[in-house]
Scaffold this motif. Structure first.
Motif, short mmCIF file in Angstrom:
data_model
loop_
_atom_site.label_atom_id
_atom_site.label_comp_id
_atom_site.label_asym_id
_atom_site.label_seq_id
_atom_site.Cartn_x
_atom_site.Cartn_y
_atom_site.Cartn_z
N ALA A 23 0.83 -1.20 0.00
CA ALA A 23 0.00 0.00 0.00
C ALA A 23 0.87 1.25 0.00
CB ALA A 23 -0.92 -0.01 1.23
N ARG A 24 1.92 1.25 0.82
CA ARG A 24 2.78 2.42 0.91
C ARG A 24 3.50 2.65 -0.42
NH1 ARG A 24 3.66 4.16 6.05
NH2 ARG A 24 3.25 2.07 6.81
N GLN A 25 3.97 1.55 -1.02
CA GLN A 25 4.67 1.69 -2.30
C GLN A 25 3.76 2.26 -3.36
OE1 GLN A 25 7.09 -1.83 -3.35
NE2 GLN A 25 6.43 -2.72 -1.42
N VAL A 26 2.52 1.76 -3.37
CA VAL A 26 1.58 2.26 -4.37
C VAL A 26 1.32 3.74 -4.13
CG1 VAL A 26 -0.77 2.08 -5.22
CG2 VAL A 26 0.52 0.01 -4.69
N ALA A 27 1.17 4.12 -2.87
CA ALA A 27 0.93 5.53 -2.56
C ALA A 27 2.08 6.37 -3.08
CB ALA A 27 0.76 5.71 -1.05
N ARG A 28 3.32 5.93 -2.81
CA ARG A 28 4.47 6.70 -3.27
C ARG A 28 4.48 6.79 -4.79
NH1 ARG A 28 8.33 4.69 -0.13
NH2 ARG A 28 8.69 3.01 -1.63
N GLY A 29 4.26 5.64 -5.43
CA GLY A 29 4.29 5.63 -6.89
C GLY A 29 3.23 6.53 -7.49
N VAL A 61 -4.56 -0.50 -3.07
CA VAL A 61 -4.82 0.67 -3.90
C VAL A 61 -5.76 1.61 -3.18
CG1 VAL A 61 -5.74 1.47 -6.10
CG2 VAL A 61 -4.47 -0.66 -6.00
N ARG A 62 -6.77 1.03 -2.56
CA ARG A 62 -7.72 1.84 -1.81
C ARG A 62 -7.04 2.65 -0.72
NH1 ARG A 62 -12.46 2.77 0.38
NH2 ARG A 62 -12.76 2.56 2.62
N GLU A 63 -6.14 1.98 0.03
CA GLU A 63 -5.44 2.68 1.10
C GLU A 63 -4.54 3.78 0.54
OE1 GLU A 63 -3.56 -0.27 3.57
OE2 GLU A 63 -5.47 -1.21 4.05
N LEU A 68 -3.61 9.73 -0.58
CA LEU A 68 -3.53 10.81 -1.55
C LEU A 68 -4.68 11.79 -1.35
CD1 LEU A 68 -2.51 8.79 -4.72
CD2 LEU A 68 -1.06 10.15 -3.23
N GLY A 69 -5.82 11.25 -0.93
CA GLY A 69 -6.95 12.12 -0.66
C GLY A 69 -6.65 13.09 0.48
N GLU A 70 -5.98 12.58 1.51
CA GLU A 70 -5.63 13.46 2.63
C GLU A 70 -4.62 14.51 2.20
OE1 GLU A 70 -4.37 10.69 5.53
OE2 GLU A 70 -6.39 10.15 6.14
N ALA A 71 -3.77 14.15 1.26
CA ALA A 71 -2.79 15.11 0.77
C ALA A 71 -3.43 16.11 -0.18
CB ALA A 71 -1.64 14.38 0.08
N GLY A 72 -4.69 15.87 -0.54
CA GLY A 72 -5.38 16.81 -1.41
C GLY A 72 -5.04 16.64 -2.87
N LEU A 73 -4.43 15.51 -3.23
CA LEU A 73 -4.07 15.30 -4.63
C LEU A 73 -5.22 14.67 -5.41
CD1 LEU A 73 -0.36 14.12 -4.41
CD2 LEU A 73 -1.27 16.32 -5.12
N ARG A 80 -18.89 6.98 -6.25
CA ARG A 80 -18.88 7.62 -7.55
C ARG A 80 -17.55 7.46 -8.27
NH1 ARG A 80 -20.27 12.87 -8.85
NH2 ARG A 80 -19.70 13.90 -6.93
N GLY A 81 -16.49 7.67 -7.56
CA GLY A 81 -15.20 7.54 -8.21
C GLY A 81 -14.16 8.42 -7.57
N THR A 82 -12.96 8.31 -8.08
CA THR A 82 -11.86 9.10 -7.55
C THR A 82 -11.21 9.84 -8.70
OG1 THR A 82 -11.46 7.51 -5.78
CG2 THR A 82 -9.65 8.98 -6.35
N LEU A 83 -11.00 11.12 -8.51
CA LEU A 83 -10.41 11.87 -9.61
C LEU A 83 -9.23 12.71 -9.13
CD1 LEU A 83 -12.24 14.89 -11.23
CD2 LEU A 83 -12.23 14.53 -8.80
#
Lengths: 244, 244
Positions: A23-29, A61-63, A68-73, A80-83
DNA sequence: AAGCTCAAGTTACCATACTAGTGTCCCGCG
DNA sequence: CGCGGGACACTAGTATGGTAACTTGAGCTT
């Protein structure tokens, strides 16, 4: 798990040498892919899609999305989805406000606590920055700039301050990336770093804070130009009425 | 989902009127339980245990743990367990450092942007604080203090600054809770709030920042006393050698 | 033609099952 | 009696399936 290097939409994550949670690697990537604009602002992301392209399950991926959501990205809209959010001038200026507040305090503190060894650490970082500049290695400069600011926090004895900066910085990083693409002279940035180090070495907190403030004000100069040149990457400015 | 009120180890979370994701509710509930010391520092938590006691699955609990881990309230050790970290004087002082940097900047900005309506919002909050003080309602005061600082960020036109504060504040909140338990006169706190509002109304940024700094320095007075009185809640100070 | 209803498709959210890593305890051996 | 080893009982991390909520667009009504 999956000892291979995967590629998807300019998203490359190396799972091979990893004891680190996926999860962390995916977040970084993903963060890197967003900040470096390999994923365009406004694009829709799907847990399912990313997961299958990376050959992992949706859970990590969800995590990563949540982080990324907390970072505001990204903006994650339930059911509905994630954009990927577009660059917002307001968000960039807010992040800059936080950085200025925290990093000026860090610079002040660093100047107070400076000693020969700490100054040496900073001047060494400066030397590496100059080497990267001569080699015209933009990517290295980007990383070294980040390291320099992290080192400042350490020197100031407030390493946790860097964590806060890391939380708000991604907003600015996309702009910084555009800056570099436009080949804004990085020599200016390094000169500003040098001025900060000098003030710290001179144990002059006020001067150190002022130098840091000047350094962090730089982005405000390029922001309007970039918003003008790449309007599709930026949020359209809505004439909103402030709640207060 | 589970239209009932559940109780477990002093952990009460109401799922009834909720369209909000469960994970978030659990995070809030756990954070409150930790900050209010209903869960003791040093205690071990188990995803499984919490999940079954709340009648939900492990997944939301896990996500809540991750959030609390980022806030520094729990330490999540892979394949071993998750434990509520003890109060660390260093962590509290770091959080205070961040708050001082950000909130002084907020106070300065608020003083610059002040107008009649914004000042009215703040004085109204002050009035409610005084009412709660007369009613000796500690819980309400705690919440109103939080609201006051959030309002300051809004008045300054930097609402996102409050998000940053929320990230680092929990570290200080456990100490503040002990403070209240020891019945430290909250009238002092309110007087300091009043001084801040006054400086903002006078459009004096320097004075506003100074007042905020004085306000946020308060905790440093009580911290040693509390660490002395409740040693079991605090991390033992290790004579560590700084890496720099 | 405009507006409403509703069904189909997609999504994030939650639950459940499985994997792999880590301490612990007890038994047998030296 | 002390000490090493192995089975066991945990843990968090990951995978997978089910569900409710939301968008969308086609078909019906007015």
């Amino acid at each position: 798990m999956l000892d291979q290097r995967l590629m998807a939409d300019g998203l490359a994550i190396d799972f091979s040498h990893s004891s680190e949670p996926i999860a962390r690697q995916v977040a970084r990537g993903l963060r890197h892919a967003i900040v470096s604009l390999q994923i365009r602002p406004g694009e829709m992301l799907s847990e399912q899609e990313i997961a299958s392209k990376l050959g992992i399950s949706r859970q990590p991926v969800r995590e990563a999305f949540i982080k990324l959501g907390e970072a505001g990205l990204v903006r994650i809209m339930p059911q509905r989805g994630t954009l990927v959010v577009k660059i917002s001038r307001a968000a960039v200026e807010d992040a800059r406000f936080i950085r200025e507040a925290v990093e000026c305090a860090v610079a002040r503190e660093a100047a107070r606590r400076a000693d020969a060894k700490k100054v040496a650490v900073l001047t060494d970082s400066l030397a590496r920055q100059r080497r990267a500049l001569r080699a015209k290695d933009g990517g290295a400069l980007f990383a070294l700039d980040e390291e320099f600011h992290r080192l400042l926090a350490e020197v100031a004895g407030r390493p946790s301050a860097w964590n806060v900066i890391e939380d708000v910085k991604p907003q600015m990083d996309r702009v910084r990336y555009l800056d570099m693409a436009d080949a804004i002279p990085m020599s200016i940035v390094i000169a500003q770093h040098a001025e900060i180090v000098e003030a710290i070495a001179a144990k002059d907190p006020g001067r150190a804070a002022a130098a840091m403030q000047a350094h962090l004000t730089e982005i405000l100069r390029s922001l309007p130009k970039l918003a003008d040149r790449y309007p599709e990457l930026f949020e359209e400015v809505t004439a909103e009425t402030s709640p207060l």
